[in-house]
Design a protein around this motif. Structure first.
Motif, PDB file in Angstrom:
ATOM      1  N   LEU A  35      30.654  18.583  65.083  1.00  0.00           N
ATOM      2  CA  LEU A  35      29.210  19.014  64.420  1.00  0.00           C
ATOM      3  C   LEU A  35      27.883  18.202  65.169  1.00  0.00           C
ATOM      4  O   LEU A  35      27.955  17.417  64.153  1.00  0.00           O
ATOM      5  CB  LEU A  35      28.923  19.986  63.741  1.00  0.00           C
ATOM      6  N   VAL A  36      27.430  18.932  66.041  1.00  0.00           N
ATOM      7  CA  VAL A  36      26.346  18.284  65.888  1.00  0.00           C
ATOM      8  C   VAL A  36      24.615  18.750  65.967  1.00  0.00           C
ATOM      9  O   VAL A  36      24.792  20.247  66.557  1.00  0.00           O
ATOM     10  CB  VAL A  36      26.419  16.587  67.203  1.00  0.00           C
ATOM     11  N   ASP A  37      23.477  17.816  66.228  1.00  0.00           N
ATOM     12  CA  ASP A  37      22.135  18.179  66.601  1.00  0.00           C
ATOM     13  C   ASP A  37      21.664  17.798  67.473  1.00  0.00           C
ATOM     14  O   ASP A  37      22.222  16.945  68.295  1.00  0.00           O
ATOM     15  CB  ASP A  37      21.518  17.770  65.666  1.00  0.00           C
ATOM     16  N   VAL A  38      21.551  18.799  68.507  1.00  0.00           N
ATOM     17  CA  VAL A  38      21.530  18.948  70.234  1.00  0.00           C
ATOM     18  C   VAL A  38      20.130  17.559  70.458  1.00  0.00           C
ATOM     19  O   VAL A  38      20.381  17.493  71.788  1.00  0.00           O
ATOM     20  CB  VAL A  38      21.612  19.911  70.842  1.00  0.00           C
ATOM     21  N   THR A  39      19.571  17.564  69.406  1.00  0.00           N
ATOM     22  CA  THR A  39      18.100  16.830  69.847  1.00  0.00           C
ATOM     23  C   THR A  39      19.051  14.670  69.676  1.00  0.00           C
ATOM     24  O   THR A  39      18.694  13.634  69.334  1.00  0.00           O
ATOM     25  CB  THR A  39      17.153  16.477  68.960  1.00  0.00           C
ATOM     26  N   ASP A  40      20.110  15.001  68.492  1.00  0.00           N
ATOM     27  CA  ASP A  40      20.817  13.656  68.373  1.00  0.00           C
ATOM     28  C   ASP A  40      22.527  13.344  69.060  1.00  0.00           C
ATOM     29  O   ASP A  40      22.842  13.614  67.688  1.00  0.00           O
ATOM     30  CB  ASP A  40      20.214  13.676  67.061  1.00  0.00           C
ATOM     31  N   LEU A  47      36.036   7.749  73.431  1.00  0.00           N
ATOM     32  CA  LEU A  47      36.250   8.763  72.444  1.00  0.00           C
ATOM     33  C   LEU A  47      35.413  10.046  72.351  1.00  0.00           C
ATOM     34  O   LEU A  47      36.319  10.700  71.636  1.00  0.00           O
ATOM     35  CB  LEU A  47      36.924   8.394  70.579  1.00  0.00           C
ATOM     36  N   ALA A  48      34.265   9.592  72.264  1.00  0.00           N
ATOM     37  CA  ALA A  48      33.371  11.202  72.472  1.00  0.00           C
ATOM     38  C   ALA A  48      32.280  10.339  72.973  1.00  0.00           C
ATOM     39  O   ALA A  48      30.985   9.620  72.962  1.00  0.00           O
ATOM     40  CB  ALA A  48      33.506  11.519  70.840  1.00  0.00           C
ATOM     41  N   SER A  49      31.898  11.825  73.903  1.00  0.00           N
ATOM     42  CA  SER A  49      30.552  11.566  74.548  1.00  0.00           C
ATOM     43  C   SER A  49      29.867  13.041  74.154  1.00  0.00           C
ATOM     44  O   SER A  49      30.947  13.705  75.086  1.00  0.00           O
ATOM     45  CB  SER A  49      30.707  10.529  75.858  1.00  0.00           C
ATOM     46  N   PHE A  50      28.418  13.094  75.066  1.00  0.00           N
ATOM     47  CA  PHE A  50      28.012  14.602  75.668  1.00  0.00           C
ATOM     48  C   PHE A  50      27.028  14.280  77.037  1.00  0.00           C
ATOM     49  O   PHE A  50      26.786  13.533  76.765  1.00  0.00           O
ATOM     50  CB  PHE A  50      27.405  14.786  74.668  1.00  0.00           C
ATOM     51  N   ARG A  51      27.816  15.244  77.337  1.00  0.00           N
ATOM     52  CA  ARG A  51      26.416  15.530  79.085  1.00  0.00           C
ATOM     53  C   ARG A  51      26.248  17.039  78.492  1.00  0.00           C
ATOM     54  O   ARG A  51      26.782  18.059  78.563  1.00  0.00           O
ATOM     55  CB  ARG A  51      27.659  15.225  79.921  1.00  0.00           C
ATOM     56  N   VAL A  52      25.089  17.185  79.380  1.00  0.00           N
ATOM     57  CA  VAL A  52      24.163  18.080  79.299  1.00  0.00           C
ATOM     58  C   VAL A  52      24.409  19.121  80.415  1.00  0.00           C
ATOM     59  O   VAL A  52      24.687  20.140  80.132  1.00  0.00           O
ATOM     60  CB  VAL A  52      22.483  18.380  79.765  1.00  0.00           C
ATOM     61  N   GLY A  57      22.857  25.597  81.202  1.00  0.00           N
ATOM     62  CA  GLY A  57      21.249  25.543  81.866  1.00  0.00           C
ATOM     63  C   GLY A  57      21.036  24.672  82.629  1.00  0.00           C
ATOM     64  O   GLY A  57      22.493  23.856  83.706  1.00  0.00           O
ATOM     65  N   ASP A  58      20.358  23.538  82.809  1.00  0.00           N
ATOM     66  CA  ASP A  58      20.304  23.092  83.858  1.00  0.00           C
ATOM     67  C   ASP A  58      20.799  21.419  83.341  1.00  0.00           C
ATOM     68  O   ASP A  58      19.950  20.903  82.429  1.00  0.00           O
ATOM     69  CB  ASP A  58      18.418  23.042  84.101  1.00  0.00           C
ATOM     70  N   PRO A  59      21.132  21.024  83.980  1.00  0.00           N
ATOM     71  CA  PRO A  59      21.582  19.676  83.857  1.00  0.00           C
ATOM     72  C   PRO A  59      20.871  18.818  83.736  1.00  0.00           C
ATOM     73  O   PRO A  59      20.358  17.700  82.968  1.00  0.00           O
ATOM     74  CB  PRO A  59      23.147  19.369  85.032  1.00  0.00           C
ATOM     75  N   ASP A  60      19.292  18.853  84.227  1.00  0.00           N
ATOM     76  CA  ASP A  60      18.339  17.339  84.881  1.00  0.00           C
ATOM     77  C   ASP A  60      17.344  17.881  83.159  1.00  0.00           C
ATOM     78  O   ASP A  60      16.240  17.036  83.228  1.00  0.00           O
ATOM     79  CB  ASP A  60      18.244  17.639  85.838  1.00  0.00           C
ATOM     80  N   ARG A  61      17.684  18.858  82.324  1.00  0.00           N
ATOM     81  CA  ARG A  61      16.668  18.751  81.400  1.00  0.00           C
ATOM     82  C   ARG A  61      17.895  18.317  80.092  1.00  0.00           C
ATOM     83  O   ARG A  61      18.989  17.566  80.088  1.00  0.00           O
ATOM     84  CB  ARG A  61      16.293  20.038  81.229  1.00  0.00           C
ATOM     85  N   LEU A  63      19.569  19.273  75.900  1.00  0.00           N
ATOM     86  CA  LEU A  63      20.376  20.461  76.218  1.00  0.00           C
ATOM     87  C   LEU A  63      19.529  21.722  74.815  1.00  0.00           C
ATOM     88  O   LEU A  63      19.716  22.728  74.746  1.00  0.00           O
ATOM     89  CB  LEU A  63      21.449  20.007  75.384  1.00  0.00           C
ATOM     90  N   ARG A  64      18.604  20.706  74.478  1.00  0.00           N
ATOM     91  CA  ARG A  64      17.740  21.127  73.468  1.00  0.00           C
ATOM     92  C   ARG A  64      16.426  22.730  74.082  1.00  0.00           C
ATOM     93  O   ARG A  64      16.624  23.590  73.983  1.00  0.00           O
ATOM     94  CB  ARG A  64      16.493  20.739  72.816  1.00  0.00           C
ATOM     95  N   GLU A  65      15.922  21.989  75.547  1.00  0.00           N
ATOM     96  CA  GLU A  65      15.311  22.726  76.347  1.00  0.00           C
ATOM     97  C   GLU A  65      16.033  23.420  76.399  1.00  0.00           C
ATOM     98  O   GLU A  65      15.248  24.621  77.133  1.00  0.00           O
ATOM     99  CB  GLU A  65      15.167  21.663  77.290  1.00  0.00           C
ATOM    100  N   ASN A  66      17.131  24.068  76.962  1.00  0.00           N
ATOM    101  CA  ASN A  66      18.276  24.812  77.685  1.00  0.00           C
ATOM    102  C   ASN A  66      18.604  25.799  76.871  1.00  0.00           C
ATOM    103  O   ASN A  66      18.530  27.370  77.324  1.00  0.00           O
ATOM    104  CB  ASN A  66      19.483  24.097  78.572  1.00  0.00           C
ATOM    105  N   VAL A  67      19.159  25.517  75.474  1.00  0.00           N
ATOM    106  CA  VAL A  67      18.990  26.814  74.718  1.00  0.00           C
ATOM    107  C   VAL A  67      17.904  26.729  74.676  1.00  0.00           C
ATOM    108  O   VAL A  67      17.967  28.446  73.721  1.00  0.00           O
ATOM    109  CB  VAL A  67      19.371  25.529  73.052  1.00  0.00           C
ATOM    110  N   ALA A  68      16.463  26.432  74.443  1.00  0.00           N
ATOM    111  CA  ALA A  68      15.153  27.025  73.655  1.00  0.00           C
ATOM    112  C   ALA A  68      15.191  28.111  75.067  1.00  0.00           C
ATOM    113  O   ALA A  68      14.315  29.250  74.940  1.00  0.00           O
ATOM    114  CB  ALA A  68      14.253  26.437  73.434  1.00  0.00           C
ATOM    115  N   THR A  69      15.172  28.421  76.443  1.00  0.00           N
ATOM    116  CA  THR A  69      15.636  28.783  77.427  1.00  0.00           C
ATOM    117  C   THR A  69      15.884  29.997  77.421  1.00  0.00           C
ATOM    118  O   THR A  69      14.947  31.151  77.497  1.00  0.00           O
ATOM    119  CB  THR A  69      15.012  28.097  78.774  1.00  0.00           C
TER     120      THR A  69
END
Length: 243
Positions: A35-40, A47-52, A57-61, A63-69
């Motif tokens: 459970l994470v904040d998408v801006t942080d 063991l754990a990492s995140f990729r947009v 959405g657009d992988p070059d933006r 995750l926060r921008e993509n959810v808002a879009t």
């Protein structure tokens, strides 16, 4: 304003599936999610990492921008100070399979604007829908996406969400032809994602995302051997903002 868990958090818990028709088949296994904040987004490699690119959405933006879009395209624009929390699997040893991601979108004062339900299938496709839960965290969505090869793309999902300091839960029930045919549940207790907690979770459930991938296929093969009819899959066109 609702009380929320501290993030980033590890959420150790259990997943259970119950298929009721046309054959009864049930299982339950230990797992954990993040459970994470998408801006942080945290990093605890390997063991754990995140990729947009693992989400809508657009992988070059961001995750926060993509959810808002996505929410804006479906009638719910987010303000700049709105907060988005995500329940998802992280990449583990470089790999992730995330059957369901839930995004909760909150105003700066803690009121829930909406949730985004993002589903991935084992064919590399994704689908997302927006919902507005009631005061008890419940909502319904039309089934629009091919997930299991043993269910047609029709019917209704009835969903219940809980996001509390001491409990996170997602319950999804599928109804087809006025019959409840399937349910899936994840429930766990969030814990601050400090280094020791991350290592402990990874030791208790090693190769967690590989486990998810393997269990889905293992149970699918079991149902196929039981001669459960396979539904033909058609190419999926995701909604706007999903790609």
């Amino acid at each position: 304003m609702v009380a929320l868990p501290q993030v980033p958090a590890i959420v150790p818990g259990y997943v259970s599936h119950a298929r009721r028709f046309p054959q009864d088949h049930r299982f339950r296994y230990r797992t954990y999610q993040w459970l994470v904040d998408v801006t942080d987004l945290p990093e605890h490699r390997p063991l754990a990492s995140f990729r947009v690119s693992d989400h809508l959405g657009d992988p070059d933006r961001s995750l926060r921008e993509n959810v808002a879009t996505f929410t804006a395209a479906h009638g719910v624009p987010l303000a700049a100070d709105d907060r988005v929390l995500m329940l998802a699997n992280a990449r583990n040893l470089g790999y992730v399979f995330d059957p369901l991601t839930v995004f909760w979108c909150f105003t700066a004062t803690g009121e829930l604007r909406c949730v985004v339900f993002e589903v991935h299938n084992t064919y590399g496709e994704r689908h997302a829908q927006l919902a507005k839960p009631d005061d008890h965290g419940r909502f319904s969505l039309a089934k629009e996406f091919y997930v299991s090869p043993f269910f047609t793309v029709d019917g209704r999902y009835d969903v219940t969400l809980r996001l509390e300091p001491d409990r996170v839960a997602v319950v999804v029930e599928l109804t087809q032809d006025d019959r409840r045919v399937f349910s899936a549940t994840f429930a766990g207790r969030p814990r601050p994602a400090r280094g020791g907690a991350v290592v402990k979770a990874a030791l208790r459930v090693p190769f967690v995302t590989y486990q998810v991938w393997a269990l889905i296929r293992m149970h699918g093969v079991w149902l196929w051997f039981r001669r459960l009819p396979v539904i033909q899959r058609r190419r999926h066109v995701p909604p706007e903002g999903v790609r």
